[in-house]
Motif scaffolding. Sequence first.
Motif, PDB file in Angstrom:
ATOM      1  N   GLU A  10       0.807  -1.206  -0.039  1.00  0.00           N
ATOM      2  CA  GLU A  10      -0.027  -0.027   0.119  1.00  0.00           C
ATOM      3  C   GLU A  10       0.874   1.284  -0.079  1.00  0.00           C
ATOM      4  O   GLU A  10       0.682   2.337  -0.621  1.00  0.00           O
ATOM      5  CB  GLU A  10      -0.741   0.224   1.225  1.00  0.00           C
ATOM      6  N   GLU A  11       2.054   1.160   0.713  1.00  0.00           N
ATOM      7  CA  GLU A  11       2.780   2.415   0.669  1.00  0.00           C
ATOM      8  C   GLU A  11       3.502   2.422  -0.672  1.00  0.00           C
ATOM      9  O   GLU A  11       3.704   3.765  -1.057  1.00  0.00           O
ATOM     10  CB  GLU A  11       3.953   2.046   1.777  1.00  0.00           C
ATOM     11  N   GLY A  12       3.770   1.539  -1.327  1.00  0.00           N
ATOM     12  CA  GLY A  12       4.468   1.479  -2.697  1.00  0.00           C
ATOM     13  C   GLY A  12       3.658   2.109  -3.547  1.00  0.00           C
ATOM     14  O   GLY A  12       3.790   2.961  -4.398  1.00  0.00           O
ATOM     15  N   ASN A  13       2.370   1.720  -3.503  1.00  0.00           N
ATOM     16  CA  ASN A  13       1.157   2.204  -4.535  1.00  0.00           C
ATOM     17  C   ASN A  13       0.957   3.760  -4.287  1.00  0.00           C
ATOM     18  O   ASN A  13       0.932   4.433  -5.251  1.00  0.00           O
ATOM     19  CB  ASN A  13      -0.160   1.573  -4.075  1.00  0.00           C
ATOM     20  N   PHE A  47       3.847   5.477  -5.976  1.00  0.00           N
ATOM     21  CA  PHE A  47       3.991   5.360  -7.371  1.00  0.00           C
ATOM     22  C   PHE A  47       2.850   6.277  -7.986  1.00  0.00           C
ATOM     23  O   PHE A  47       3.301   7.193  -8.734  1.00  0.00           O
ATOM     24  CB  PHE A  47       3.447   3.891  -7.550  1.00  0.00           C
ATOM     25  N   LYS A  48       1.699   6.548  -7.194  1.00  0.00           N
ATOM     26  CA  LYS A  48       0.818   7.534  -7.651  1.00  0.00           C
ATOM     27  C   LYS A  48       1.239   8.822  -7.618  1.00  0.00           C
ATOM     28  O   LYS A  48       0.923   9.801  -7.980  1.00  0.00           O
ATOM     29  CB  LYS A  48      -0.556   7.367  -6.878  1.00  0.00           C
ATOM     30  N   ALA A  49       2.384   9.218  -6.362  1.00  0.00           N
ATOM     31  CA  ALA A  49       2.950  10.442  -6.186  1.00  0.00           C
ATOM     32  C   ALA A  49       4.171  10.792  -6.889  1.00  0.00           C
ATOM     33  O   ALA A  49       4.676  11.779  -7.022  1.00  0.00           O
ATOM     34  CB  ALA A  49       3.225  10.668  -4.726  1.00  0.00           C
ATOM     35  N   ALA A  50       4.180   9.679  -7.871  1.00  0.00           N
ATOM     36  CA  ALA A  50       5.338   9.833  -8.934  1.00  0.00           C
ATOM     37  C   ALA A  50       6.802   9.766  -8.275  1.00  0.00           C
ATOM     38  O   ALA A  50       7.878  10.145  -8.690  1.00  0.00           O
ATOM     39  CB  ALA A  50       5.245  11.149  -9.866  1.00  0.00           C
ATOM     40  N   ASP A  51       6.914   9.106  -7.030  1.00  0.00           N
ATOM     41  CA  ASP A  51       7.980   8.875  -6.273  1.00  0.00           C
ATOM     42  C   ASP A  51       8.454   7.686  -6.730  1.00  0.00           C
ATOM     43  O   ASP A  51       8.370   6.697  -5.932  1.00  0.00           O
ATOM     44  CB  ASP A  51       7.660   9.113  -4.845  1.00  0.00           C
ATOM     45  N   TRP A  52       8.845   7.515  -7.951  1.00  0.00           N
ATOM     46  CA  TRP A  52       9.358   6.009  -8.361  1.00  0.00           C
ATOM     47  C   TRP A  52      10.563   5.528  -7.424  1.00  0.00           C
ATOM     48  O   TRP A  52      10.276   4.212  -7.369  1.00  0.00           O
ATOM     49  CB  TRP A  52       9.893   6.128  -9.859  1.00  0.00           C
ATOM     50  N   ALA A  79       6.770  -2.114 -12.720  1.00  0.00           N
ATOM     51  CA  ALA A  79       6.191  -0.806 -13.211  1.00  0.00           C
ATOM     52  C   ALA A  79       6.944   0.342 -12.824  1.00  0.00           C
ATOM     53  O   ALA A  79       7.010   1.414 -13.687  1.00  0.00           O
ATOM     54  CB  ALA A  79       4.720  -0.872 -12.633  1.00  0.00           C
ATOM     55  N   ALA A  80       7.341   0.298 -11.815  1.00  0.00           N
ATOM     56  CA  ALA A  80       8.198   1.393 -11.107  1.00  0.00           C
ATOM     57  C   ALA A  80       9.525   1.424 -11.936  1.00  0.00           C
ATOM     58  O   ALA A  80      10.032   2.678 -12.166  1.00  0.00           O
ATOM     59  CB  ALA A  80       8.456   1.357  -9.578  1.00  0.00           C
ATOM     60  N   TYR A  81      10.083   0.480 -12.231  1.00  0.00           N
ATOM     61  CA  TYR A  81      11.577   0.304 -12.968  1.00  0.00           C
ATOM     62  C   TYR A  81      11.282   0.877 -14.046  1.00  0.00           C
ATOM     63  O   TYR A  81      12.032   1.686 -14.768  1.00  0.00           O
ATOM     64  CB  TYR A  81      12.050  -0.940 -12.825  1.00  0.00           C
ATOM     65  N   ILE A  82      10.131   0.582 -14.964  1.00  0.00           N
ATOM     66  CA  ILE A  82       9.702   1.094 -16.140  1.00  0.00           C
ATOM     67  C   ILE A  82       9.788   2.784 -16.189  1.00  0.00           C
ATOM     68  O   ILE A  82      10.225   3.354 -16.959  1.00  0.00           O
ATOM     69  CB  ILE A  82       8.522   0.658 -16.748  1.00  0.00           C
TER      70      ILE A  82
END
Length: 576
Positions: free
Chosen positions: A393-396, A399-404, A430-433
């Motif tokens: 959930e923290e990663g999601n 990710f939405k905040a563009a903090d890859w 997805a984050a690596y992409i």
Amino acid sequence: MASEADQYKAKGNELFAKKQYDEAIAAFTKAIEVSPTPNHILYSNRSGSFASKKDFDNALKDANECIKISPTWVKGYTRKAAALHGQGDLVSARDAYEEALKLDPSNAQAQSGLKSVDEAIKAEASQDGTTPDMGLGGMFNDKDMWAKLAASPKTSSYLADRGFVEKLKRIQQNPAAASQEMMSDPRIMQVMAVLLGIDITMPNGAPNSEEPKDTPMPDAPKPAATSSSSSKVEEPVEEEPQEEDEEAQKKAQAEGEKATGNKEYKSRNFDAAIEHYQKAWELHQDVTYLNNLAAAEFEKGDLEGCIKTCEKAIEEGRALRTDYKIIAKSFGRVGTAYHKLGNLDKSIEYYNRSLTEHRTPDVLAKLRAVEKEKKQKDIEAYIDPDKAEQAREEGNALFKAADWPGAVKAYTEMIKRAPHDARGYSNRAAAYIKLLSFPEAVKDCDMAIEKDPNFIRAYIRKANAYFTMREYTKCIDTLNEASERDTKHENYSEIESLRAKALSARFQAQEGETEEQTMDRISKDPEVIAILQDPVMQSILGQARENPAALNDHMKNPEVRKKIQLLIAAGIIRTR
């Protein structure tokens, strides 16, 4: 448990190794004070410490005390010789080394010490302006020397004495020693007489093969012989013949106990083997016996006992200056015992200590296996599904905040907490992409597919990574796998849309390429060639030329549809 004296002795050895001689002397002194019985090793160790700090007077006192306690222990004499050498009393030092060699003719320390003393005597003689070898070098290096001595009835019996033969060999190496040897052994004079070809009468009391003297019986002593009426020669004190060296006898008995223990060990009678190995150690302190004892305890299942025995072997081995390979074996066995107990940290520690002493492939392989096992156990111990969900959930959110980078870190934590959940790998891909780290994204997608072969999202992300990398063929192959797994056609539109884009991009004109060059490249494409050479596809294409509507019927077959779509994308089949 080691006695208080043993503890002080071990401390003294440790300090001596660090060259802290005053502290070592204090520790050995304390060990002597608390020892229940006089211990020759403690005096020897303290003598060595005194000698190391150049206090040769006290070193000599301790060496003499050592000899007094154990007259047959060779090291006592080498300690005494070293102290006398330090004091500058070269003749007495030489005598002490000779005594050591009588007990053990092959003792390397005594041989080396004797050589050093002889060199010092020769150097002194040179400084005094004397000729050390008195012109005897040629005599003792006569190639016929041994033949002459064997042929003479006066000296032939001397050659049966191994110690005397060794003495002659030392004189050959250093003729200057002959004068010193004559003072301690009159037989040297007889040897010189034979080599010179002269006849001399041996002095009374000296060994002579032709005129052996009877040893007076204790109950009927005879008066000592005299060489003249005016001067009385005192009869040398007769020593009682020594029994077989006590230490050597004990060692032989210990070896017998060890052999019996080995036999019982092979028969898996471990209790009996343990008993014999213990007796061997009590008879003679050889760390090998303790290692064997520990092996028997290990096989018996007494792992704690095995560890204690090995620790004792290590401690005693340090004190006895045992070969590092034997000590390494003790460390290795402790590591194996801890492994069997399940204490992997201790096992790794002792395997590393064993390799520090002596590196062997066997112990190295065991270390690597335990490290691998520990790593796996650490991974399993870290698993926590609840914390994995929190990390997801923290990663999601990141990710939405563009903090890859933050998302990658959070998804990595999720993977550690739930290594068998395919979503963690797919989300991190997805984050690596987003970070343009396409090779890492492909690896994570592969891991997600390995964990869950039906996880379609992983296939699509992998295809997207290949598409961005312009690996269009790999992108299409991945989408084909996704289509096979997507039995419910829930992702049909997304898969087909990406496939069409990949096909179009694969055959579109590249930058700076003419239309003719593009067609030439397409015509040489291996996949296009394979389709066109396929007899089935040739038949289908023939029917399509005569009846274009027939192509729609053939495209109901998924495999045929893929091939036709590829030919359309390549421009081989043109549609209106």
